[in-house]
Write a protein that holds these residues in place. Structure first.
Motif: not given
Length: 406
Positions: A214-227, A245-249, A252-254, A273-279
């Protein structure tokens, strides 16, 4: 089921909304659109006119117009004029990222910017502003035609100016704001495909959240693999920082709850459940993580703080997320967090002398400018004062239009 119990400590919200609207009234730039605002609210006309700031101010003052604020219509129209004028690329279509004080546009085309144009145009349409429906039609068409990848069910991030070369970078930040834009566009147009895109992006984002604790990767390559190591050497980047980025989690929760509410009976049961987990992860990693009140900006992938500056937008999103989760669940734990963070914002972020909120604080909660000089726009702060007073659906502009913001 949504809670019918009022949130605690909401008396300051309406007054603060009005104070924020008053602060931004001088935003108009001589070129058109919105100037970068200094700490005292005066426009810095030597700085570029940015599409994202102009669109945010069009959105904010469209909300103000819907709330009956005197003079708001003219301010919304001034920002919209920047989007249909100096910031619009009349040759290639779409919107420049910014235009310098000498009138020269910056290169490239950004999904982030275009998502905010859609949001602004949708809010302005609901506010009855002249030309807004046509702007919304063009903005949705450009965003979807140029950036949407139906195979990946995500928006791409950056083109060159003439739409000839698509950069390989993919980013979650632009897609987060595209979800907000698609929800607003759905409110303004009723186009079901906007809501479908919002859900598709949300589903993929939740998948990455599950995969990374539940720590969201922010950056990806063209195939959407996390960087996961992107910008490790530039952790303070204002738009593409390293790490989670804490604020983005929190944001996203909201947003997940807004997607759920907009879908109604069609909503899948894994959204809440996902919104709660990110929060929960964001609070555990970010709040007072170094022993002092406030949210750190970013963390490494084990939750260790990286950039410890306190950003106003993170606190704003924390207030909004706690309020949304309380409205959705009635759990008093969320109400307590809302109360805690409201008190923190009122003590540390509100600038009661010059107006608005300090955009950045240091680790001792003193005003700082290492990432954000001045007080460029009102978007996050205004929404933090409105979301606790609004339903989860429809979005803010539609809720303001129907009198649902209390």
């Amino acid at each position: 089921m949504p809670s019918a119990t009022p949130l605690p400590d909401t008396g300051w919200l309406a007054a603060e909304t009005g104070r924020l609207f008053d602060f931004g009234r001088d935003f108009a730039h001589p070129l058109g659109g919105a100037a970068w605002l200094r700490a005292d609210g005066t426009p810095d006309t030597s700085a570029p006119v940015h599409t994202w700031i102009t669109a945010r101010m069009a959105h904010v003052y469209s909300l103000a117009e819907l709330l009956g604020v005197p003079g708001a219509a003219a301010l919304a129209d001034a920002a919209l004029a920047g989007l249909t004028g100096v910031l619009h690329d009349g040759r290639h279509g779409g919107w420049h990222p910014s235009v310098a004080a000498d009138g020269v546009p910056a290169a490239g085309k950004s999904c982030y910017d275009h998502a905010f144009v859609v949001l602004a145009a949708a809010s302005a349409t609901l506010a009855g502003r002249p030309g807004a429906p046509a702007l919304l039609t063009e903005a949705i068409d450009t965003l979807v035609r140029r950036f949407w990848d139906p195979a990946q069910r995500m928006f791409a991030d950056e083109w060159d100016t003439g739409w000839q070369r698509l950069d390989e970078y993919r980013g979650l930040n632009a897609n987060m704001h595209a979800v907000e834009a698609m929800l607003a566009a759905f409110d303004a147009t009723g186009q079901r495909e906007c809501l479908d895109r919002a859900l598709a992006i949300t589903e993929r984002t939740i998948g990455w959240g599950r995969e990374h604790g539940w720590r969201l990767p922010e950056h990806y390559d063209a195939a959407w693999q996390p960087r996961l190591d992107q910008h490790r050497d530039r952790p303070r980047d204002p738009f593409k920082p390293f790490g989670a980025t804490v604020g983005h989690a929190l944001e996203w929760s909201r947003l997940i709850l807004h997607v759920e509410a907009a879908l109604g009976e069609r909503a899948p049961d894994w959204l809440l459940p996902a919104a709660t987990a990110l929060f929960r992860r964001a609070v555990a990693d970010g709040w007072a993580a170094d022993g002092a009140a406030g949210f750190v900006y970013t963390t490494d992938w084990d939750g260790t703080p990286v950039v410890r500056q306190r950003m106003h937008w993170v606190a704003a999103e924390a207030i909004a997320a706690a309020a949304a989760l309380y409205r959705r669940t009635g759990d008093p734990d969320f109400a307590q967090w809302y109360r805690t963070w409201s008190a923190y914002v009122r003590e540390h972020f509100l600038d009661l002398r010059q107006g608005s909120w300090w955009h950045e604080l240091d680790t001792a909660n003193r005003p700082a400018t290492s990432t954000w000089p001045g007080k460029p726009d009102l978007y996050h702060a205004v929404q933090a004062t409105l979301i606790p007073r609004a339903p989860l659906a429809p979005g803010l502009a539609a809720a303001c239009a129907t009198g649902a913001v209390r």
